[in-house]
Write a protein that holds these residues in place. Structure first.
Motif, PDB file in Angstrom:
ATOM      1  N   LEU A   1       4.957   1.553  11.148  1.00 53.05           N
ATOM      2  CA  LEU A   1       5.058   2.421   9.979  1.00 53.05           C
ATOM      3  C   LEU A   1       6.153   3.451  10.232  1.00 53.05           C
ATOM      4  N   ILE A   2       7.112   3.517   9.321  1.00 54.09           N
ATOM      5  CA  ILE A   2       8.222   4.460   9.449  1.00 54.09           C
ATOM      6  C   ILE A   2       8.013   5.588   8.450  1.00 54.09           C
TER       7      ILE A   2
ATOM      8  N   ASP B   1       8.970  -4.188   5.291  1.00 50.31           N
ATOM      9  CA  ASP B   1       9.434  -3.952   3.927  1.00 50.31           C
ATOM     10  C   ASP B   1      10.837  -3.368   3.921  1.00 50.31           C
ATOM     11  N   LEU B   2      11.129  -2.529   4.925  1.00 51.20           N
ATOM     12  CA  LEU B   2      12.465  -1.956   5.051  1.00 51.20           C
ATOM     13  C   LEU B   2      13.493  -3.041   5.348  1.00 51.20           C
ATOM     14  N   GLU B   3      13.120  -3.988   6.219  1.00 45.44           N
ATOM     15  CA  GLU B   3      14.026  -5.090   6.567  1.00 45.44           C
ATOM     16  C   GLU B   3      14.286  -5.998   5.375  1.00 45.44           C
ATOM     17  N   LYS B   4      13.279  -6.180   4.521  1.00 47.72           N
ATOM     18  CA  LYS B   4      13.465  -6.994   3.313  1.00 47.72           C
ATOM     19  C   LYS B   4      14.402  -6.317   2.338  1.00 47.72           C
ATOM     20  N   ALA B   5      14.249  -4.986   2.232  1.00 49.94           N
ATOM     21  CA  ALA B   5      15.086  -4.241   1.294  1.00 49.94           C
ATOM     22  C   ALA B   5      16.532  -4.148   1.770  1.00 49.94           C
ATOM     23  N   TYR B   6      16.688  -4.016   3.109  1.00 49.87           N
ATOM     24  CA  TYR B   6      18.037  -3.921   3.693  1.00 49.87           C
ATOM     25  C   TYR B   6      18.173  -4.956   4.807  1.00 49.87           C
ATOM     26  N   PRO B   7      18.378  -6.229   4.453  1.00 49.04           N
ATOM     27  CA  PRO B   7      18.407  -7.299   5.465  1.00 49.04           C
ATOM     28  C   PRO B   7      19.552  -7.197   6.448  1.00 49.04           C
ATOM     29  N   TYR B   8      20.583  -6.438   6.112  1.00 51.80           N
ATOM     30  CA  TYR B   8      21.718  -6.304   7.007  1.00 51.80           C
ATOM     31  C   TYR B   8      21.835  -4.886   7.548  1.00 51.80           C
TER      32      TYR B   8
ATOM     33  N   GLU C   1       8.429  12.989   3.336  1.00 49.80           N
ATOM     34  CA  GLU C   1       9.295  12.635   2.220  1.00 49.80           C
ATOM     35  C   GLU C   1       9.104  11.190   1.779  1.00 49.80           C
ATOM     36  N   ASN C   2       8.915  10.291   2.734  1.00 47.70           N
ATOM     37  CA  ASN C   2       8.771   8.871   2.406  1.00 47.70           C
ATOM     38  C   ASN C   2       8.088   8.149   3.557  1.00 47.70           C
ATOM     39  N   ALA C   3       7.471   7.017   3.246  1.00 48.61           N
ATOM     40  CA  ALA C   3       6.810   6.187   4.257  1.00 48.61           C
ATOM     41  C   ALA C   3       6.943   4.731   3.852  1.00 48.61           C
ATOM     42  N   ILE C   4       7.194   3.862   4.842  1.00 45.31           N
ATOM     43  CA  ILE C   4       7.401   2.449   4.536  1.00 45.31           C
ATOM     44  C   ILE C   4       7.092   1.603   5.771  1.00 45.31           C
ATOM     45  N   TRP C   5       6.572   0.393   5.555  1.00 45.30           N
ATOM     46  CA  TRP C   5       6.390  -0.540   6.662  1.00 45.30           C
ATOM     47  C   TRP C   5       7.758  -1.054   7.090  1.00 45.30           C
ATOM     48  N   GLU C   6       7.947  -1.303   8.371  1.00 43.62           N
ATOM     49  CA  GLU C   6       9.239  -1.760   8.874  1.00 43.62           C
ATOM     50  C   GLU C   6       9.647  -3.077   8.229  1.00 43.62           C
TER      51      GLU C   6
END
Length: 242
Positions: free
Chosen positions: A149-150, A235-242, A228-233
């Motif tokens: 969790l980020i 999900d972050l990789e899916k949103a920004y694959p590169y 400010e924000n929270a996201i699973w890693e």
């Protein structure tokens, strides 16, 4: 007696072997890192050399006694260093792997000090493989249970504790915490000014319960003062694959 060159070779090899293991621990920000592992391995080698060659002609039998007696104390005595790396928070225990790596480095040092180069160096690379590769494999095997969790937030006292309480209420077990701090500090020759709203990134490696209501969990996290924000890693990789 060994030649001076052989003594230096054994001490140097032990320092290199301990350094290889220590660098991996240092890279992962563990309680005992490069210097600790080098010193443990080097000290073990020296003790083995002393036990084998330091008492020749001094024992009642003319051979200096039994070399294994002094070396055996390293195996039991290394425990106090390992104990210092183990931290317990509630039901979570951290530092066992680092304690084990220190203990193994003691054995590597004894092996090299004894001239058993193959065993000592082979163990070094097996330990390195275990710490590096098996950790990745472990994460893949238990991917369904463990997530990262980020959380992006403003730095303040008690922030991690507030987030931890929410995780506790939701039966989420914290396995590891990493804080990435991007200090917003402006410096000149005569003045140093620090930004009060210093943003940090906190990464929680967590073990999830069998049932977790994701939306409610994130709603509670986002209500924490400073978050400010929270996201699973993933999900972050899916949103920004590169």
């Amino acid at each position: 007696m060994l030649s001076d060159g052989e003594v230096i070779l054994r001490l140097t090899l032990s320092a290199i072997a301990g350094g290889i293991v220590g660098m991996e621990r240092e890279a992962n920000n563990r309680p005992a890192g490069l210097r600790t592992h080098v010193l443990v391995t080097l000290g073990s080698t020296l003790i083995m050399l002393i036990s084998m060659y330091g008492f020749q002609g001094l024992g009642t039998d003319g051979n200096g006694g039994e070399p294994a007696r002094l070396a055996a104390q390293v195996v039991s005595g290394i425990g106090f260093l390992g104990a210092g790396t183990i931290l317990r928070t509630g039901n979570n225990i951290r530092g066992l792997t680092t304690a084990a790596s220190i203990w193994v480095c003691g054995g590597i040092g004894l092996a090299i000090g004894n001239g058993y180069y193959l065993g000592g160096l082979a163990t070094t690379f097996i330990v390195l493989f275990t710490l590096k590769s098996l950790g990745v494999l472990e994460k893949k095997v238990f991917k369904s249970k463990y997530k990262q969790l980020i959380i992006y937030c403003k730095e303040r006292a008690g922030l991690v504790g507030d987030i931890g309480q929410i995780m506790g209420r939701n039966n989420v077990v914290i396995k590891d915490i990493k804080v990435i701090n991007e200090d917003n500090i402006e410096e000149d020759e005569d003045n140093i000014e620090e930004d009060e709203d210093n943003m940090i990134e906190i990464r929680f490696m967590v073990k999830l319960p069998s049932k977790l209501i994701n939306e409610r969990f994130f709603d509670e996290i986002l209500k924490v003062d400073g978050v400010e924000n929270a996201i699973w890693e993933e999900d972050l990789e899916k949103a920004y694959p590169y």
